[in-house]
Design a protein around this motif. Sequence first.
Motif, PDB file in Angstrom:
ATOM      1  N   ARG A   8      15.829  -3.106  32.198  1.00  0.00           N
ATOM      2  CA  ARG A   8      16.324  -3.768  30.986  1.00  0.00           C
ATOM      3  C   ARG A   8      16.708  -2.707  29.936  1.00  0.00           C
ATOM      4  O   ARG A   8      17.758  -2.801  29.304  1.00  0.00           O
ATOM      5  CB  ARG A   8      15.225  -4.704  30.442  1.00  0.00           C
ATOM      6  CG  ARG A   8      15.557  -5.361  29.129  1.00  0.00           C
ATOM      7  CD  ARG A   8      16.596  -6.454  29.280  1.00  0.00           C
ATOM      8  NE  ARG A   8      17.025  -6.988  28.003  1.00  0.00           N
ATOM      9  CZ  ARG A   8      18.212  -7.529  27.768  1.00  0.00           C
ATOM     10  NH1 ARG A   8      19.108  -7.625  28.735  1.00  0.00           N
ATOM     11  NH2 ARG A   8      18.512  -7.994  26.596  1.00  0.00           N
ATOM     12  N   LYS A  11      19.949  -1.174  30.856  1.00  0.00           N
ATOM     13  CA  LYS A  11      21.076  -2.081  30.575  1.00  0.00           C
ATOM     14  C   LYS A  11      21.392  -2.097  29.086  1.00  0.00           C
ATOM     15  O   LYS A  11      22.544  -2.094  28.679  1.00  0.00           O
ATOM     16  CB  LYS A  11      20.704  -3.516  30.999  1.00  0.00           C
ATOM     17  CG  LYS A  11      21.052  -3.837  32.417  1.00  0.00           C
ATOM     18  CD  LYS A  11      20.895  -5.332  32.633  1.00  0.00           C
ATOM     19  CE  LYS A  11      20.686  -5.608  34.096  1.00  0.00           C
ATOM     20  NZ  LYS A  11      19.953  -6.825  34.343  1.00  0.00           N
ATOM     21  N   LEU A  12      20.331  -2.132  28.283  1.00  0.00           N
ATOM     22  CA  LEU A  12      20.539  -2.152  26.830  1.00  0.00           C
ATOM     23  C   LEU A  12      21.249  -0.883  26.377  1.00  0.00           C
ATOM     24  O   LEU A  12      22.191  -0.923  25.577  1.00  0.00           O
ATOM     25  CB  LEU A  12      19.189  -2.277  26.106  1.00  0.00           C
ATOM     26  CG  LEU A  12      18.493  -3.639  26.235  1.00  0.00           C
ATOM     27  CD1 LEU A  12      17.041  -3.533  25.754  1.00  0.00           C
ATOM     28  CD2 LEU A  12      19.228  -4.705  25.440  1.00  0.00           C
ATOM     29  N   THR A  15      24.869  -1.011  27.296  1.00  0.00           N
ATOM     30  CA  THR A  15      25.630  -1.906  26.407  1.00  0.00           C
ATOM     31  C   THR A  15      25.934  -1.206  25.093  1.00  0.00           C
ATOM     32  O   THR A  15      27.024  -1.321  24.534  1.00  0.00           O
ATOM     33  CB  THR A  15      24.827  -3.209  26.134  1.00  0.00           C
ATOM     34  OG1 THR A  15      24.484  -3.780  27.385  1.00  0.00           O
ATOM     35  CG2 THR A  15      25.631  -4.197  25.308  1.00  0.00           C
ATOM     36  N   ILE A  16      24.927  -0.461  24.604  1.00  0.00           N
ATOM     37  CA  ILE A  16      25.141   0.249  23.339  1.00  0.00           C
ATOM     38  C   ILE A  16      26.269   1.275  23.480  1.00  0.00           C
ATOM     39  O   ILE A  16      27.180   1.336  22.652  1.00  0.00           O
ATOM     40  CB  ILE A  16      23.836   0.931  22.870  1.00  0.00           C
ATOM     41  CG1 ILE A  16      22.833  -0.135  22.426  1.00  0.00           C
ATOM     42  CG2 ILE A  16      24.112   1.892  21.719  1.00  0.00           C
ATOM     43  CD1 ILE A  16      21.476   0.408  22.015  1.00  0.00           C
ATOM     44  N   ASP A  58      21.591  -5.798  18.019  1.00  0.00           N
ATOM     45  CA  ASP A  58      20.559  -6.506  18.787  1.00  0.00           C
ATOM     46  C   ASP A  58      19.961  -5.631  19.886  1.00  0.00           C
ATOM     47  O   ASP A  58      18.754  -5.628  20.113  1.00  0.00           O
ATOM     48  CB  ASP A  58      21.142  -7.791  19.404  1.00  0.00           C
ATOM     49  CG  ASP A  58      21.175  -8.925  18.385  1.00  0.00           C
ATOM     50  OD1 ASP A  58      20.698  -8.721  17.251  1.00  0.00           O
ATOM     51  OD2 ASP A  58      21.671 -10.016  18.721  1.00  0.00           O
ATOM     52  N   CYS A  59      20.827  -4.886  20.596  1.00  0.00           N
ATOM     53  CA  CYS A  59      20.313  -4.036  21.688  1.00  0.00           C
ATOM     54  C   CYS A  59      19.414  -2.941  21.113  1.00  0.00           C
ATOM     55  O   CYS A  59      18.341  -2.652  21.657  1.00  0.00           O
ATOM     56  CB  CYS A  59      21.455  -3.383  22.465  1.00  0.00           C
ATOM     57  SG  CYS A  59      22.393  -4.557  23.443  1.00  0.00           S
ATOM     58  N   GLU A  62      16.142  -4.425  20.143  1.00  0.00           N
ATOM     59  CA  GLU A  62      15.302  -4.782  21.301  1.00  0.00           C
ATOM     60  C   GLU A  62      14.649  -3.539  21.897  1.00  0.00           C
ATOM     61  O   GLU A  62      13.469  -3.558  22.278  1.00  0.00           O
ATOM     62  CB  GLU A  62      16.145  -5.522  22.351  1.00  0.00           C
ATOM     63  CG  GLU A  62      15.276  -6.133  23.447  1.00  0.00           C
ATOM     64  CD  GLU A  62      16.064  -6.975  24.443  1.00  0.00           C
ATOM     65  OE1 GLU A  62      17.112  -7.533  24.073  1.00  0.00           O
ATOM     66  OE2 GLU A  62      15.601  -7.043  25.599  1.00  0.00           O
TER      67      GLU A  62
END
Length: 426
Positions: A8, A11-12, A15-16, A58-59, A62
Amino acid sequence: MATQSASRLAKLAATIVDSIATLESSLQVHGVPSPSFDEDAPTLLPRDTVDVRDAIIDCAAEIQDMLQGPLDLMYRHGSALTLWEFNNCVSLQAITRLKIANIVPSGGQTSYTAIAKQTGLHEQAVRRLLRHAMTMRVFREPEAGMVAHTQASRALLDPVANDWVGLGTEEMWPAATRMLDALQKWPGSQEPRETGFALANGSDRSIYQILEADPGRALRFANSMKAYMLMQEYNSTHVVNNYDWASLGQVHLVDIGGGAGHVSVELATHFPNISVTVQDMENMFEGADSQIPAELQGRLKYMVHDFFTPQPVKADVYFLRWVFHNWSDKYCALIIKALIPALKPGARLILNETCMPEPGAISHWREKYIRSFDLSMGASFASYERSIDEWKALFAEVDQRFKFQGVNGATDSALSLIEFIWVSEE
Ligand SMILES: C[S@@+](CC[C@H](N)C(=O)[O-])C[C@H]1O[C@@H](n2cnc3c(N)ncnc32)[C@H](O)[C@@H]1O
């Protein structure tokens, strides 16, 4: 579990990386510099970057949450995440109450010693308060012992922005600290005098009565409403852009609880088909007449009107921006009932209010922001932020002749436009 969170995390992070590449190329197209905390950094980014910014924020949040233990996580969220919370409020309170932004020269620097002298605080207190604020990027220390502006501290040079932060630290924060006491003392109360705000003020009166008795506090509150116009999420351009006002033809619109008329001025400026009556309490209109732009003279006027008394103007459209969210259902029903005698068939009620989303339905940071607002409405007004179903139920409960017409919004607007039509044969 460990592998799951590692993947996870990866993945975050990916995405960033992707989102930042998209953001930067969009900024290049618009000729906007990359974001920074510099004093003269751009305050608003182009609207077409909203989704990609939300993803990055958000990423990143998180990841930060995921890498902390549970106690650290709660400590950070409880004490340091937003303006409204805990120690952030201490340093921001000092900065706004003592107007420290005005002491630091724009584009220059001054010493802790000089700030101490001007504010009357002990130098050690100034240093610890400002160094705490600096962890929120409010001021910076360009060299030991000296203070300079950042983008955020410079924003406080605007007295309206200073008042807005002051409202948070001087009014909303103390109310929040007594909210639970009020909820326990008066379970389910819909009365604005039975709130954390009343308890924090040692009073049995409502926020309205308490502020009215103190012109300085009332002015700070009024200025804070104007400050929302400086923020992308509350800017009145959303009201202009998210509804087809031109399609209404020649209409008379009453802006109920319209404050000094800042939104009405925007509407009337963009739409020559609209003439406006702004209604509010008398004290909101001091000096307002002289601020009506010359081209709107005759098309925009002010009228003192208490919205709990029968509406005297038969208009085509009644616009209520951010009025109902200050009131519990019981009082909203009274405001709506007071309108009915003036309504002609086909009259429109257009609200500009938050629609509370379902949990997880929007970007996490936006949801947190709205839910914080919701708690503040509870602490100070015994009210709450309503979902679209709650808006529909509120009007249906008062009178079935209010027909729900639709709701318009935009990701970067905290408020939606919610429309009802009065379907009566008279
Ligand atoms: C949250 S402010 C919203 C102001 C404005 N509509 C805006 O969007 O900036 C609520 C407004 O309701 C007004 N208000 C409160 N009680 C009122 C009453 N009984 N009659 C008329 N206006 C009232 C306040 O003076 C204030 O301007």
